[in-house]
Design an enzyme around this catalytic site. Structure first.
Site, PDB file in Angstrom:
ATOM      1  N   HIS A   1      -6.242   1.790   8.509  1.00  0.00           N
ATOM      2  CA  HIS A   1      -6.620   3.151   7.742  1.00  0.00           C
ATOM      3  C   HIS A   1      -7.415   3.213   6.767  1.00  0.00           C
ATOM      4  O   HIS A   1      -7.808   2.004   6.363  1.00  0.00           O
ATOM      5  CB  HIS A   1      -5.042   3.037   6.946  1.00  0.00           C
ATOM      6  CG  HIS A   1      -5.700   4.545   6.268  1.00  0.00           C
ATOM      7  ND1 HIS A   1      -6.281   6.199   6.777  1.00  0.00           N
ATOM      8  CD2 HIS A   1      -5.558   4.661   4.705  1.00  0.00           C
ATOM      9  CE1 HIS A   1      -7.142   6.684   5.907  1.00  0.00           C
ATOM     10  NE2 HIS A   1      -5.964   6.150   4.677  1.00  0.00           N
TER      11      HIS A   1
ATOM     12  N   GLU B   1       0.525   4.122   1.160  1.00  0.00           N
ATOM     13  CA  GLU B   1       0.369   4.184   2.738  1.00  0.00           C
ATOM     14  C   GLU B   1       0.630   3.631   3.937  1.00  0.00           C
ATOM     15  O   GLU B   1       0.739   3.903   5.210  1.00  0.00           O
ATOM     16  CB  GLU B   1      -1.337   4.954   2.942  1.00  0.00           C
ATOM     17  CG  GLU B   1      -1.484   5.923   1.756  1.00  0.00           C
ATOM     18  CD  GLU B   1      -2.911   6.045   2.146  1.00  0.00           C
ATOM     19  OE1 GLU B   1      -3.781   5.022   2.613  1.00  0.00           O
ATOM     20  OE2 GLU B   1      -3.328   7.441   1.951  1.00  0.00           O
TER      21      GLU B   1
ATOM     22  N   HIS C   1     -10.896   6.170   5.230  1.00  0.00           N
ATOM     23  CA  HIS C   1     -11.906   7.309   4.760  1.00  0.00           C
ATOM     24  C   HIS C   1     -13.362   7.282   5.334  1.00  0.00           C
ATOM     25  O   HIS C   1     -13.931   7.505   4.825  1.00  0.00           O
ATOM     26  CB  HIS C   1     -11.277   6.980   3.133  1.00  0.00           C
ATOM     27  CG  HIS C   1     -10.406   6.878   2.802  1.00  0.00           C
ATOM     28  ND1 HIS C   1     -10.076   7.044   1.211  1.00  0.00           N
ATOM     29  CD2 HIS C   1      -8.581   7.013   3.401  1.00  0.00           C
ATOM     30  CE1 HIS C   1      -8.228   7.439   0.910  1.00  0.00           C
ATOM     31  NE2 HIS C   1      -7.948   6.663   2.588  1.00  0.00           N
TER      32      HIS C   1
ATOM     33  N   SER D   1       0.544  -1.296   0.200  1.00  0.00           N
ATOM     34  CA  SER D   1       0.049  -0.006  -0.195  1.00  0.00           C
ATOM     35  C   SER D   1       0.833   1.376  -0.021  1.00  0.00           C
ATOM     36  O   SER D   1       2.001   1.677   0.574  1.00  0.00           O
ATOM     37  CB  SER D   1      -1.358   0.191   1.074  1.00  0.00           C
ATOM     38  OG  SER D   1      -1.323   1.449   0.977  1.00  0.00           O
TER      39      SER D   1
END
Ligand SMILES: [Zn+2]
Length: 219
Positions: free
Chosen positions: A98, A79, A100, A77
């Site tokens: 993580h 991130e 959104h 990923s």
């Protein structure tokens, strides 16, 4: 837990994250710390830009602390740097997720931390969920800002982006993501009908002690 069980649990958790609507498309990611490799802070992370519904355990990417794949040829990923920064800073953390999700992201967009307005937020997450300083997605600056704002708690809001949750297991990290999203939703509604009130200070102190007792390392 065996390596293959860890892979299975990570896929199950991100598919549930997707099903719950905490992300859209291929956004979001999750990881688990790998204790069996002998490499400090190695972890297993979801691959970049692959849809969750058809994800299989062999598509997960094990990486070292330079974010290089330990085996296989997958792309971790984008991130992953923030995951690594958390594993370095918080040896008590076994998994990171993580998302959104809408209300948690809205608070970060408004620059509003999530205060301790319901009891379980302090007991399970450790208190007010802070908003990190802004950093470009995937950057060193964002990784450091995220760790700083996380502190000893189990969630942090990432401005103009989303949130991160940490826990012992990825199933627990998913529960933290869902809890923070729900409390963020309650906060926004309470603000709209006259203003959210924090729990009494004495209760907060008692709940912080409960949080610290359950997150203390057992060894
Ligand atoms: Zn993101």
């Amino acid at each position: 837990m065996s390596y293959s069980e860890e892979r299975d649990q990570l896929v199950t958790a991100v598919q549930e994250m997707d099903r719950l609507g905490l992300v859209s498309g291929t956004s979001g990611n999750a990881s688990v710390r790998l204790d069996t490799t002998g490499i400090p802070d190695a972890f297993l992370v979801t691959p970049a830009a692959l849809p969750y519904p058809g994800m299989t355990p062999d598509q997960l990417v094990p990486v070292n602390d330079d974010l290089e794949p330990i085996e296989g040829g997958g792309t971790p990923s984008s991130e992953s740097l923030l995951h690594l920064a958390i594993y370095r800073a918080r040896k008590d953390v076994g998994a990171v997720m993580h998302t959104h999700s809408v209300f948690a992201t809205a608070l970060g967009v408004a620059g509003r931390p999530l205060p301790p307005i319901v009891d379980e937020l302090t007991v399970y997450v450790g208190g007010q969920v802070e908003v990190a300083e802004y950093g470009f997605p995937g950057s060193e600056e964002l990784a450091q800002a995220g760790v700083d704002a996380l502190g000893d708690r189990r969630a942090v809001l990432i401005p103009h982006h989303g949130m991160f949750a940490v826990a012992d297991t990825v199933a627990e990290a998913l529960r933290v993501c869902a809890l923070v999203e729900r409390v963020a939703q309650v906060f926004v509604h309470a603000e709209a009908i006259g203003g959210a009130k924090e729990i009494p200070a004495e209760s907060f102190e008692a709940e912080r002690l409960m949080y610290l007792a359950r997150t203390e390392p057992s060894d």
